[in-house]
Design a protein around this motif. Sequence first.
Motif, PDB file in Angstrom:
ATOM      1  N   UNK A   1       0.818  -1.199   0.000  1.00  0.00           N
ATOM      2  CA  UNK A   1       0.000   0.000   0.000  1.00  0.00           C
ATOM      3  C   UNK A   1       0.861   1.261   0.000  1.00  0.00           C
ATOM      4  N   UNK A   2       1.933   1.255   0.780  1.00  0.00           N
ATOM      5  CA  UNK A   2       2.775   2.451   0.874  1.00  0.00           C
ATOM      6  C   UNK A   2       3.445   2.749  -0.456  1.00  0.00           C
ATOM      7  N   UNK A   3       3.877   1.714  -1.164  1.00  0.00           N
ATOM      8  CA  UNK A   3       4.523   1.940  -2.463  1.00  0.00           C
ATOM      9  C   UNK A   3       3.504   2.448  -3.486  1.00  0.00           C
ATOM     10  N   UNK A   4       2.278   1.944  -3.407  1.00  0.00           N
ATOM     11  CA  UNK A   4       1.223   2.411  -4.317  1.00  0.00           C
ATOM     12  C   UNK A   4       0.917   3.877  -4.047  1.00  0.00           C
ATOM     13  N   UNK A   5       0.932   4.248  -2.768  1.00  0.00           N
ATOM     14  CA  UNK A   5       0.670   5.644  -2.396  1.00  0.00           C
ATOM     15  C   UNK A   5       1.775   6.556  -2.921  1.00  0.00           C
ATOM     16  N   UNK A   6       3.016   6.129  -2.766  1.00  0.00           N
ATOM     17  CA  UNK A   6       4.135   6.930  -3.266  1.00  0.00           C
ATOM     18  C   UNK A   6       4.072   7.070  -4.788  1.00  0.00           C
ATOM     19  N   UNK A   7       3.717   5.968  -5.444  1.00  0.00           N
ATOM     20  CA  UNK A   7       3.608   5.984  -6.904  1.00  0.00           C
ATOM     21  C   UNK A   7       2.506   6.940  -7.354  1.00  0.00           C
ATOM     22  N   UNK A   8       1.382   6.913  -6.655  1.00  0.00           N
ATOM     23  CA  UNK A   8       0.276   7.810  -6.992  1.00  0.00           C
ATOM     24  C   UNK A   8       0.648   9.279  -6.736  1.00  0.00           C
ATOM     25  N   UNK A   9       1.393   9.520  -5.660  1.00  0.00           N
ATOM     26  CA  UNK A   9       1.806  10.896  -5.364  1.00  0.00           C
ATOM     27  C   UNK A   9       2.779  11.414  -6.431  1.00  0.00           C
ATOM     28  N   UNK A  10       3.674  10.564  -6.894  1.00  0.00           N
ATOM     29  CA  UNK A  10       4.591  10.957  -7.972  1.00  0.00           C
ATOM     30  C   UNK A  10       3.803  11.216  -9.258  1.00  0.00           C
ATOM     31  N   UNK A  11       2.833  10.357  -9.511  1.00  0.00           N
ATOM     32  CA  UNK A  11       1.981  10.524 -10.688  1.00  0.00           C
ATOM     33  C   UNK A  11       1.203  11.842 -10.594  1.00  0.00           C
ATOM     34  N   UNK A  12       0.729  12.170  -9.396  1.00  0.00           N
ATOM     35  CA  UNK A  12      -0.009  13.410  -9.175  1.00  0.00           C
ATOM     36  C   UNK A  12       0.880  14.629  -9.428  1.00  0.00           C
ATOM     37  N   UNK A  13       2.124  14.552  -8.977  1.00  0.00           N
ATOM     38  CA  UNK A  13       3.063  15.667  -9.207  1.00  0.00           C
ATOM     39  C   UNK A  13       3.301  15.872 -10.698  1.00  0.00           C
ATOM     40  N   UNK A  14       3.472  14.783 -11.440  1.00  0.00           N
ATOM     41  CA  UNK A  14       3.666  14.880 -12.886  1.00  0.00           C
ATOM     42  C   UNK A  14       2.439  15.472 -13.574  1.00  0.00           C
ATOM     43  N   UNK A  15       1.269  15.026 -13.154  1.00  0.00           N
ATOM     44  CA  UNK A  15       0.033  15.545 -13.739  1.00  0.00           C
ATOM     45  C   UNK A  15      -0.136  17.034 -13.428  1.00  0.00           C
ATOM     46  N   UNK A  16       0.198  17.436 -12.212  1.00  0.00           N
ATOM     47  CA  UNK A  16       0.085  18.843 -11.824  1.00  0.00           C
ATOM     48  C   UNK A  16       1.057  19.701 -12.632  1.00  0.00           C
ATOM     49  N   UNK A  17       2.265  19.206 -12.856  1.00  0.00           N
ATOM     50  CA  UNK A  17       3.246  19.941 -13.650  1.00  0.00           C
ATOM     51  C   UNK A  17       2.755  20.086 -15.091  1.00  0.00           C
ATOM     52  N   UNK A  18       2.187  19.018 -15.616  1.00  0.00           N
ATOM     53  CA  UNK A  18       1.648  19.050 -16.973  1.00  0.00           C
ATOM     54  C   UNK A  18       0.482  20.040 -17.075  1.00  0.00           C
ATOM     55  N   UNK A  19      -0.370  20.052 -16.075  1.00  0.00           N
ATOM     56  CA  UNK A  19      -1.492  20.988 -16.033  1.00  0.00           C
ATOM     57  C   UNK A  19      -0.989  22.423 -15.979  1.00  0.00           C
ATOM     58  N   UNK A  20       0.040  22.657 -15.175  1.00  0.00           N
ATOM     59  CA  UNK A  20       0.644  23.999 -15.093  1.00  0.00           C
ATOM     60  C   UNK A  20       1.162  24.458 -16.444  1.00  0.00           C
ATOM     61  N   UNK A  21       1.831  23.556 -17.150  1.00  0.00           N
ATOM     62  CA  UNK A  21       2.382  23.892 -18.467  1.00  0.00           C
ATOM     63  C   UNK A  21       1.269  24.272 -19.431  1.00  0.00           C
ATOM     64  N   UNK A  22       0.188  23.506 -19.427  1.00  0.00           N
ATOM     65  CA  UNK A  22      -0.951  23.798 -20.306  1.00  0.00           C
ATOM     66  C   UNK A  22      -1.534  25.167 -19.962  1.00  0.00           C
ATOM     67  N   UNK A  23      -1.645  25.462 -18.669  1.00  0.00           N
ATOM     68  CA  UNK A  23      -2.198  26.754 -18.256  1.00  0.00           C
ATOM     69  C   UNK A  23      -1.299  27.909 -18.694  1.00  0.00           C
ATOM     70  N   UNK A  24       0.014  27.730 -18.623  1.00  0.00           N
ATOM     71  CA  UNK A  24       0.938  28.764 -19.093  1.00  0.00           C
ATOM     72  C   UNK A  24       0.805  28.961 -20.593  1.00  0.00           C
ATOM     73  N   UNK A  25       0.675  27.855 -21.328  1.00  0.00           N
ATOM     74  CA  UNK A  25       0.509  27.935 -22.777  1.00  0.00           C
ATOM     75  C   UNK A  25      -0.780  28.671 -23.140  1.00  0.00           C
ATOM     76  N   UNK A  26      -1.836  28.421 -22.386  1.00  0.00           N
ATOM     77  CA  UNK A  26      -3.110  29.113 -22.622  1.00  0.00           C
ATOM     78  C   UNK A  26      -2.927  30.611 -22.377  1.00  0.00           C
ATOM     79  N   UNK A  27      -2.202  30.961 -21.324  1.00  0.00           N
ATOM     80  CA  UNK A  27      -1.931  32.370 -21.036  1.00  0.00           C
ATOM     81  C   UNK A  27      -1.153  33.045 -22.161  1.00  0.00           C
ATOM     82  N   UNK A  28      -0.144  32.343 -22.682  1.00  0.00           N
ATOM     83  CA  UNK A  28       0.636  32.891 -23.803  1.00  0.00           C
ATOM     84  C   UNK A  28      -0.254  33.080 -25.024  1.00  0.00           C
ATOM     85  N   UNK A  29      -1.112  32.092 -25.276  1.00  0.00           N
ATOM     86  CA  UNK A  29      -2.017  32.165 -26.414  1.00  0.00           C
ATOM     87  C   UNK A  29      -2.919  33.396 -26.300  1.00  0.00           C
TER      88      UNK A  29
END
Length: 130
Positions: A1-29
């Motif tokens: 369970x702990x490894x699954x939680x860590x994996x999900x948290x890493x996945x969440x960080x990647x998704x949040x970074x990707x979302x941030x990038x999209x939001x910056x691109x929208x702002x530039x647009x």
Amino acid sequence: MASALKELQAQLENQAASLNKIQKDIGKNHQVRRQYTVQHGENEMVQKELELLEDDANVYKLIGPVLVKQDLAEAKANVNKRLDYITAELKRMDATLKTMEEQQMAKRDEVMKTQQRIQAIQAAQAAKAK
């Protein structure tokens, strides 16, 4: 369970970074689109002014620090070409913006689902601890 939680948290960080990038691109647009909108308005004003002129009127174009005489028909053609280009760019940017907004919504959904999975795991761990 702990490894699954860590994996999900890493996945969440990647998704949040990707979302941030999209939001910056929208702002530039949006920023570039505003510039094109201003240019479109300016060129429409120039086009209207050129339409008011007589056929034998003198038209000058500012090139650097120098005013250069230009044929009225050539000036009208140049302004029309510029308006066509700006209009096409605005349409292209609108299509790009729509795509980016769809990506943003999909990425937000991913983030929310990942957060819910993390919360479910944490709740299960808390229940086991009791």
